[in-house]
Design a protein around this motif. Structure first.
Motif, PDB file in Angstrom:
ATOM      1  N   ALA A   1     -27.395 -40.088 -15.753  1.00  0.00           N
ATOM      2  CA  ALA A   1     -26.940 -39.255 -16.871  1.00  0.00           C
ATOM      3  C   ALA A   1     -25.857 -39.962 -17.673  1.00  0.00           C
ATOM      4  N   VAL A   2     -24.870 -40.536 -16.982  1.00  0.00           N
ATOM      5  CA  VAL A   2     -23.767 -41.218 -17.657  1.00  0.00           C
ATOM      6  C   VAL A   2     -24.277 -42.463 -18.390  1.00  0.00           C
ATOM      7  N   PHE A   3     -25.182 -43.212 -17.766  1.00  0.00           N
ATOM      8  CA  PHE A   3     -25.699 -44.439 -18.382  1.00  0.00           C
ATOM      9  C   PHE A   3     -26.544 -44.128 -19.621  1.00  0.00           C
ATOM     10  N   VAL A   4     -27.517 -43.225 -19.474  1.00  0.00           N
ATOM     11  CA  VAL A   4     -28.411 -42.902 -20.588  1.00  0.00           C
ATOM     12  C   VAL A   4     -27.634 -42.243 -21.726  1.00  0.00           C
TER      13      VAL A   4
ATOM     14  N   LYS B   1     -26.468 -43.687 -25.944  1.00  0.00           N
ATOM     15  CA  LYS B   1     -26.625 -42.954 -27.205  1.00  0.00           C
ATOM     16  C   LYS B   1     -25.284 -42.607 -27.842  1.00  0.00           C
ATOM     17  N   TYR B   2     -24.285 -42.308 -27.006  1.00  0.00           N
ATOM     18  CA  TYR B   2     -22.951 -41.952 -27.500  1.00  0.00           C
ATOM     19  C   TYR B   2     -21.934 -42.905 -26.888  1.00  0.00           C
ATOM     20  N   LYS B   3     -21.004 -43.383 -27.704  1.00  0.00           N
ATOM     21  CA  LYS B   3     -20.032 -44.365 -27.222  1.00  0.00           C
ATOM     22  C   LYS B   3     -19.194 -43.800 -26.081  1.00  0.00           C
TER      23      LYS B   3
ATOM     24  N   HIS C   1     -32.530 -34.059 -11.495  1.00  0.00           N
ATOM     25  CA  HIS C   1     -32.417 -35.368 -12.138  1.00  0.00           C
ATOM     26  C   HIS C   1     -32.781 -35.254 -13.611  1.00  0.00           C
ATOM     27  N   ALA C   2     -33.935 -34.643 -13.870  1.00  0.00           N
ATOM     28  CA  ALA C   2     -34.425 -34.538 -15.241  1.00  0.00           C
ATOM     29  C   ALA C   2     -33.481 -33.703 -16.104  1.00  0.00           C
ATOM     30  N   ALA C   3     -32.993 -32.588 -15.554  1.00  0.00           N
ATOM     31  CA  ALA C   3     -32.116 -31.709 -16.331  1.00  0.00           C
ATOM     32  C   ALA C   3     -30.793 -32.391 -16.665  1.00  0.00           C
ATOM     33  N   ALA C   4     -30.182 -33.058 -15.690  1.00  0.00           N
ATOM     34  CA  ALA C   4     -28.893 -33.706 -15.918  1.00  0.00           C
ATOM     35  C   ALA C   4     -29.008 -34.802 -16.976  1.00  0.00           C
ATOM     36  N   VAL C   5     -30.077 -35.594 -16.926  1.00  0.00           N
ATOM     37  CA  VAL C   5     -30.271 -36.659 -17.916  1.00  0.00           C
ATOM     38  C   VAL C   5     -30.549 -36.066 -19.291  1.00  0.00           C
ATOM     39  N   MET C   6     -31.345 -34.997 -19.324  1.00  0.00           N
ATOM     40  CA  MET C   6     -31.672 -34.356 -20.602  1.00  0.00           C
ATOM     41  C   MET C   6     -30.418 -33.838 -21.299  1.00  0.00           C
ATOM     42  N   PHE C   7     -29.531 -33.204 -20.536  1.00  0.00           N
ATOM     43  CA  PHE C   7     -28.303 -32.679 -21.129  1.00  0.00           C
ATOM     44  C   PHE C   7     -27.368 -33.801 -21.574  1.00  0.00           C
ATOM     45  N   ALA C   8     -27.344 -34.901 -20.836  1.00  0.00           N
ATOM     46  CA  ALA C   8     -26.522 -36.039 -21.237  1.00  0.00           C
ATOM     47  C   ALA C   8     -27.014 -36.605 -22.566  1.00  0.00           C
ATOM     48  N   LEU C   9     -28.332 -36.673 -22.747  1.00  0.00           N
ATOM     49  CA  LEU C   9     -28.893 -37.170 -23.995  1.00  0.00           C
ATOM     50  C   LEU C   9     -28.559 -36.248 -25.166  1.00  0.00           C
ATOM     51  N   ARG C  10     -28.314 -34.978 -24.874  1.00  0.00           N
ATOM     52  CA  ARG C  10     -27.938 -34.022 -25.916  1.00  0.00           C
ATOM     53  C   ARG C  10     -26.425 -33.894 -26.042  1.00  0.00           C
TER      54      ARG C  10
ATOM     55  N   LEU D   1     -15.528 -41.702  -3.435  1.00  0.00           N
ATOM     56  CA  LEU D   1     -14.445 -42.463  -4.067  1.00  0.00           C
ATOM     57  C   LEU D   1     -14.807 -42.871  -5.492  1.00  0.00           C
ATOM     58  N   ILE D   2     -16.001 -43.413  -5.676  1.00  0.00           N
ATOM     59  CA  ILE D   2     -16.367 -43.874  -7.011  1.00  0.00           C
ATOM     60  C   ILE D   2     -16.629 -42.700  -7.949  1.00  0.00           C
ATOM     61  N   ALA D   3     -17.185 -41.600  -7.430  1.00  0.00           N
ATOM     62  CA  ALA D   3     -17.418 -40.422  -8.267  1.00  0.00           C
ATOM     63  C   ALA D   3     -16.091 -39.837  -8.745  1.00  0.00           C
ATOM     64  N   ASN D   4     -15.108 -39.754  -7.843  1.00  0.00           N
ATOM     65  CA  ASN D   4     -13.793 -39.242  -8.225  1.00  0.00           C
ATOM     66  C   ASN D   4     -13.134 -40.123  -9.281  1.00  0.00           C
ATOM     67  N   SER D   5     -13.321 -41.437  -9.158  1.00  0.00           N
ATOM     68  CA  SER D   5     -12.711 -42.338 -10.131  1.00  0.00           C
ATOM     69  C   SER D   5     -13.356 -42.199 -11.510  1.00  0.00           C
ATOM     70  N   VAL D   6     -14.650 -41.840 -11.531  1.00  0.00           N
ATOM     71  CA  VAL D   6     -15.350 -41.688 -12.809  1.00  0.00           C
ATOM     72  C   VAL D   6     -14.950 -40.411 -13.530  1.00  0.00           C
ATOM     73  N   VAL D   7     -14.784 -39.304 -12.795  1.00  0.00           N
ATOM     74  CA  VAL D   7     -14.556 -38.010 -13.442  1.00  0.00           C
ATOM     75  C   VAL D   7     -13.082 -37.696 -13.692  1.00  0.00           C
ATOM     76  N   ARG D   8     -12.175 -38.492 -13.181  1.00  0.00           N
ATOM     77  CA  ARG D   8     -10.761 -38.123 -13.225  1.00  0.00           C
ATOM     78  C   ARG D   8     -10.179 -38.060 -14.634  1.00  0.00           C
ATOM     79  N   ASP D   9     -10.760 -38.812 -15.617  1.00  0.00           N
ATOM     80  CA  ASP D   9     -10.202 -38.820 -16.964  1.00  0.00           C
ATOM     81  C   ASP D   9     -10.949 -37.914 -17.936  1.00  0.00           C
ATOM     82  N   GLY D  10     -12.030 -37.270 -17.492  1.00  0.00           N
ATOM     83  CA  GLY D  10     -12.734 -36.327 -18.354  1.00  0.00           C
ATOM     84  C   GLY D  10     -13.623 -36.960 -19.398  1.00  0.00           C
ATOM     85  N   GLU D  11     -13.885 -38.255 -19.313  1.00  0.00           N
ATOM     86  CA  GLU D  11     -14.791 -38.903 -20.255  1.00  0.00           C
ATOM     87  C   GLU D  11     -15.544 -40.031 -19.567  1.00  0.00           C
ATOM     88  N   THR D  12     -16.730 -40.339 -20.090  1.00  0.00           N
ATOM     89  CA  THR D  12     -17.585 -41.344 -19.466  1.00  0.00           C
ATOM     90  C   THR D  12     -18.135 -42.301 -20.525  1.00  0.00           C
TER      91      THR D  12
END
Length: 317
Positions: A64-67, A71-73, A219-228, A281-292
């Motif tokens: 989700a974060v990659f896809v 599309k969005y910076k 999987h499909a839903a999370a990626v779909m929402f990320a694309l939107r 550990l890596i998931a916590n480091s990704v979400v801690r700042d509220g942006e991806t």
């Protein structure tokens, strides 16, 4: 499932929409695991639970974060919601680690009693974990719902097409789960033959393949929402589903084992324990700042691929 979740999120907020998506998605996995439990495949059940946690944190969120990042910076989400779930992830890690550490300690002191003591501890822990999950629901949906949904405005836009009623959206979610449930017993029934013909171990199938199949809708839903650019929903699905597996699905299966005469504990292998630690550990480091951004997605996917290779090459008797 994705369309129904989006319709519910417009009317009830991303917290409720994501929770329902995770719940119905995990219901499929719970059914698959229950059939495997009845068949006495306890190690496969435990591996699938660990695999689901790893899949949600690393594969689903990573995709989700990659896809979305391509599309969005930058994509932003409700940092307060992510922070609350992040704390639960850490607590889940501790709760799942204790039975494994206890097992090693008990075998050093009283090896003949260790197996039964593992089951006793897991049964007691299961009840506590369920209470913790119910408390999380009360916190999210009742006592602090206004605080956690304060940044859901980005997800509040009307979806394309004719609006669905709440009853229709919930009905579609339920129907999707029932449809997959009919396939679950066949999946478990062909597990032994499939692993033999493909040359794969049940450990690999349980930790990698079954979670991917069982969580396909999420999987499909999370990626779909990320694309939107609806990262609140995407994060709620991936993180919320992880917490639900650790605090609800796993304890329910432990208690179900008592009912079907297949006592199950929450003791995992050292590789599985280290994998959970790395994922949290890596998931916590990704979400801690509220942006991806897309690079964080690559990091999450990279860790998952390395773990998949480790499981593939892991020597199983």
């Amino acid at each position: 499932m994705g369309q129904a979740t989006e319709q519910l999120a417009v009317r009830a907020g991303s917290a409720v929409g994501g929770l329902l998506n995770a719940t119905f998605g995990n219901a499929t996995e719970l059914i698959i695991a229950f059939f495997a439990l009845q068949a006495g495949k306890l190690e496969v059940v435990k591996a699938s639970l660990i695999g689901s946690i790893l899949g949600n944190l690393l594969l689903v969120m990573g995709l989700a974060v990659f896809v979305g990042g391509l599309k969005y910076k930058e994509q932003r989400f409700n940092i307060k919601t992510a922070g609350a779930i992040s704390s639960l992830l850490t607590i889940s890690l501790i709760a799942l680690s204790i039975p494994t550490i206890f097992d090693y300690a008990a075998r050093a002191v009283a090896p003949e009693l260790a197996a039964q003591l593992d089951v006793n501890l897991s049964d007691a822990a299961a009840v506590v974990l369920i209470v913790m999950y119910v408390s999380y629901l009360l916190f999210t949906l009742r006592t602090h719902s206004d605080l956690l949904s304060a940044s859901d405005d980005d997800d509040a836009e009307e979806p394309d097409g004719k609006p669905w009623s709440v009853a229709l959206a919930v009905g579609v979610l339920a129907a999707s789960t029932v449809a997959v449930a009919f396939m679950s017993e066949f999946l478990v029934g062909t597990l032994e033959a499939a692993t033999a013909s493909l040359g794969l171990t049940e450990f690999f199938v349980g930790l990698i393949l079954i979670p991917i199949i069982g969580n396909a809708a999420e999987h499909a839903a999370a990626v779909m929402f990320a694309l939107r650019n609806k990262m609140n929903l995407s994060m709620t699905i991936s993180l919320g589903s992880t917490v639900q597996v650790a605090l609800l699905v796993a304890p329910l299966l432990v208690l179900a084992g008592l009912l079907v005469g297949q006592p199950m504990n929450l003791v995992v292998t050292p590789l599985e324990l280290i994998a959970i630690v790395a994922a949290v550990l890596i998931a916590n480091s990704v979400v801690r700042d509220g942006e991806t951004n897309w690079l964080e997605g690559v990091l999450l996917l990279g860790v998952y691929v390395i773990l998949a290779f480790a499981v593939f090459f892991y020597p199983v008797p």
